[in-house]
Design a protein around this motif. Structure first.
Motif, PDB file in Angstrom:
ATOM      1  N   UNK A 158       4.907   2.109   9.481  1.00 35.05           N
ATOM      2  CA  UNK A 158       4.667   2.891   8.272  1.00 35.05           C
ATOM      3  C   UNK A 158       5.810   2.644   7.293  1.00 35.05           C
ATOM      4  N   UNK A 159       5.544   2.844   6.018  1.00 31.34           N
ATOM      5  CA  UNK A 159       6.596   2.676   5.004  1.00 31.34           C
ATOM      6  C   UNK A 159       7.782   3.567   5.319  1.00 31.34           C
ATOM      7  N   UNK A 251       7.788  11.441  -0.965  1.00 28.68           N
ATOM      8  CA  UNK A 251       8.055  10.649   0.241  1.00 28.68           C
ATOM      9  C   UNK A 251       6.815   9.805   0.547  1.00 28.68           C
ATOM     10  N   UNK A 252       6.987   8.515   0.857  1.00 22.55           N
ATOM     11  CA  UNK A 252       5.823   7.639   1.058  1.00 22.55           C
ATOM     12  C   UNK A 252       4.996   8.020   2.276  1.00 22.55           C
ATOM     13  N   UNK A 253       3.679   7.854   2.151  1.00 26.12           N
ATOM     14  CA  UNK A 253       2.728   8.139   3.225  1.00 26.12           C
ATOM     15  C   UNK A 253       2.131   6.859   3.797  1.00 26.12           C
ATOM     16  N   UNK A 254       2.285   5.721   3.096  1.00 19.94           N
ATOM     17  CA  UNK A 254       1.548   4.501   3.404  1.00 19.94           C
ATOM     18  C   UNK A 254       2.140   3.666   4.531  1.00 19.94           C
ATOM     19  N   UNK A 255       1.635   2.435   4.653  1.00 21.53           N
ATOM     20  CA  UNK A 255       0.745   1.794   3.684  1.00 21.53           C
ATOM     21  C   UNK A 255      -0.741   2.082   3.870  1.00 21.53           C
ATOM     22  N   UNK A 256      -1.119   2.706   4.985  1.00 21.58           N
ATOM     23  CA  UNK A 256      -2.534   2.913   5.238  1.00 21.58           C
ATOM     24  C   UNK A 256      -3.194   3.887   4.282  1.00 21.58           C
ATOM     25  N   UNK A 257      -2.472   4.919   3.889  1.00 22.27           N
ATOM     26  CA  UNK A 257      -2.988   5.915   2.944  1.00 22.27           C
ATOM     27  C   UNK A 257      -1.836   6.357   2.058  1.00 22.27           C
ATOM     28  N   UNK A 258      -2.114   6.524   0.790  1.00 23.18           N
ATOM     29  CA  UNK A 258      -1.066   6.918  -0.150  1.00 23.18           C
ATOM     30  C   UNK A 258      -0.922   8.431  -0.204  1.00 23.18           C
TER      31      UNK A 258
END
Length: 529
Positions: A158-159, A251-258
């Motif tokens: 994950x990011x 805070x980033x959630x990705x890369x699978x979902x933004x």
């Protein structure tokens, strides 16, 4: 990589000398017994563990000691590993990465002083762990608390995982979470019950209960957490640690979902100290590919060094549905209001008018639709349909309801969230922050919020757990639980502060001021002697 996922939590003494630094030093790694049925405290003496001072070190202190060469990464790994073992009665490990983490710590420890000095990773060698929900480490399993995912190996990081690694954190494990984060306790058929270190008969909260219990039990100074309706703040409150839910998009959630759950869910940490929370957020915040929300570039570590003055703070003591709030939770808010006044802030009762019914209907639409999407994506990977026996009764019911929602229901949900956000934004024109309870009751007993019970019983109890916290998920606003009160039974009861969108610097500044005025770092659960 082989990850140990064992429902019976077998002793890791069986893993032999590959993990044996702590065992080789003569430390007993056998877990102390705990009777969760009556809340009996299992005493764990820190003096009998490697690096006794470890329990009092936060992330910042560990990083400073590592940089100076006073401690090595392997010493910190051994200290954390021994505590994972000796305090295993609270049951916090869902997936262990102990072997990989120990090998990484050894590699870092063999580096010379020049390599340490040249490193761009400020937290190089500090032990850490991730929540076992919707975050990935390449080559390892994230179970999401579900049998359906127990063998699901990630093909990428994950990011946020990558940002933790780039900061130098040594990821030792994934920590327990309930099935798909669907309740405010951490109990699951896959991993068992995670117990509250302050009272082993009570829940640590959810869905980041494994993270909060790990930090409260001084196993780690900080751990990753996530929050879709209160899942950082509720366990932080139940376990007497600090937890900040950041603004949507920080805070980033990705890369699978933004975004998670149509923007309801966000990632961050639970920590013992405010400065750790500020530092970890500094190191991980910021947009990623696909992000369409940007936040002002703010130094949160700088923010906590300047105490706020003369804030106007609204007290919101009402349950969104008019239900009673426990006297202990009201006492925590009133005590905090007096402390705020003593610090020179103005406190008064006030609250915005919100479209409560539409917002909470919308939350049901968003969470169950998000759950259904997650299951359908996993079905594609498995090449088969999920089966009823693979889910708890409550989650299965959610999955049966989800296909009935229409596109209009989803649109109405987001509109209700936006209407609530506008109401709060107007309210914050007159007030800097809002003070409220985190939950409407002290930490419940194990079983009260379980997903394995009749639906009507579950709904009755869950109404006391998260409606107050959920308001700030639906509106995307930052909110934090600050450990400022313990009741007569010795249970921690946090208080919640919420702020305007992007208001993390002010929240953390106030938290640091409160931490200094009413310290909690010296408070230890009876579980630790």
């Amino acid at each position: 990589m082989n990850d140990n996922i064992d429902n019976k939590r077998r002793s890791l003494l069986k893993t032999g000398t590959a993990l044996g630094a702590a065992a080789l030093s003569g430390v007993s790694l056998i877990a102390q017994g705990a009777d969760a049925s009556n809340g009996q405290k299992a005493k764990v003496a820190s003096a009998d563990l490697p690096l006794p001072e470890y329990d009092n070190l936060d992330v910042v202190a560990m990083a400073e000691s590592l940089k100076k060469g006073e401690l090595t990464p392997i010493e910190l790994f051994d200290a954390a590993y021994a505590r994972f073992q000796s305090r295993s009665a609270i049951n916090v490990v869902a997936v262990d990465h102990f072997q990989q983490a120990r090998e990484h710590a050894l590699t870092l420890s063999k580096a010379g002083s020049k390599e340490r000095a040249d490193s761009n990773a400020p937290l190089r060698g500090v032990p850490f762990a991730l929540k076992d929900l919707h975050i990935k480490v390449k080559g390892t399993v994230t179970t999401n608390g579900s049998p359906l995912f127990k063998d699901s190996v990630a093909t990428n990081n994950s990011t946020l995982t990558q940002r933790y690694m780039d900061a130098g954190l040594n990821i030792m494990a994934k920590l327990t979470s309930p099935e798909f984060g669907q309740t405010a306790t951490t109990e699951s058929a896959l991993h068992g019950d995670t117990l509250n270190p302050w009272d082993l008969a009570r829940t640590s909260g959810g869905s980041s209960g494994g993270s909060a219990a790990t930090v409260a039990a001084r196993i780690l100074p900080a751990a990753h957490a996530s929050d879709g309706g209160g899942s950082i703040r509720i366990p932080a409150s139940n376990c007497g640690v600090f937890g900040l839910k950041p603004s949507r998009g920080r805070v980033p959630m990705g890369p699978g979902a933004i975004e998670g759950w149509m923007g309801l869910s966000v990632h961050n940490t639970v920590t013992r100290s405010v400065r750790d929370s500020a530092l970890l957020l500094d190191l991980t915040q910021g947009k990623e590919a696909g992000s369409r929300i940007t936040h002002q570039d703010q130094s949160l570590m700088a923010a906590i060094k300047k105490a706020p003055k003369g804030l106007k703070i609204a007290v919101m003591n009402n349950h969104p549905f008019g239900l009673p709030i426990h006297a202990d939770c009201i006492k925590a808010v009133n005590k905090t209001a007096k402390l705020l006044a003593a610090l020179g802030h103005h406190v008064e009762e006030a609250q915005p008018i919100l479209p409560i019914e539409g917002m909470f209907k919308g939350m049901g639409v968003a969470t169950t639709s998000g759950l259904l999407y997650t299951i359908q994506e996993q079905e594609k990977l498995l090449g088969r349909k999920a089966r009823e026996e693979e889910f708890s009764p409550i989650v299965w019911r959610h999955l049966q309801n989800a296909p009935n929602y229409t596109a209009q229901n989803v649109f109405s949900a987001r509109s209700a969230f936006d209407d609530g956000a506008k109401a709060f934004d107007h309210f914050f024109n007159d007030y800097h922050l809002i003070l409220s309870p985190v939950t409407a009751v002290p930490p419940p007993k194990i079983g009260a919020l379980s997903l394995n019970q009749p639906y009507d019983d579950f709904v009755q109890d869950i109404m006391y757990a998260s409606p107050i916290t959920a308001l700030f998920n639906m509106t995307g606003l930052p909110a934090m639980s600050v450990p400022l009160h313990w009741n007569d039974d010795g249970l921690p009861i946090g208080v919640q502060f919420a702020g305007p969108y992007g208001g993390e610097p002010l929240l953390l500044s106030l938290a640091a001021q409160l931490e200094q005025a009413s310290p909690w770092a010296d408070k230890l659960p009876g579980f630790i002697s």
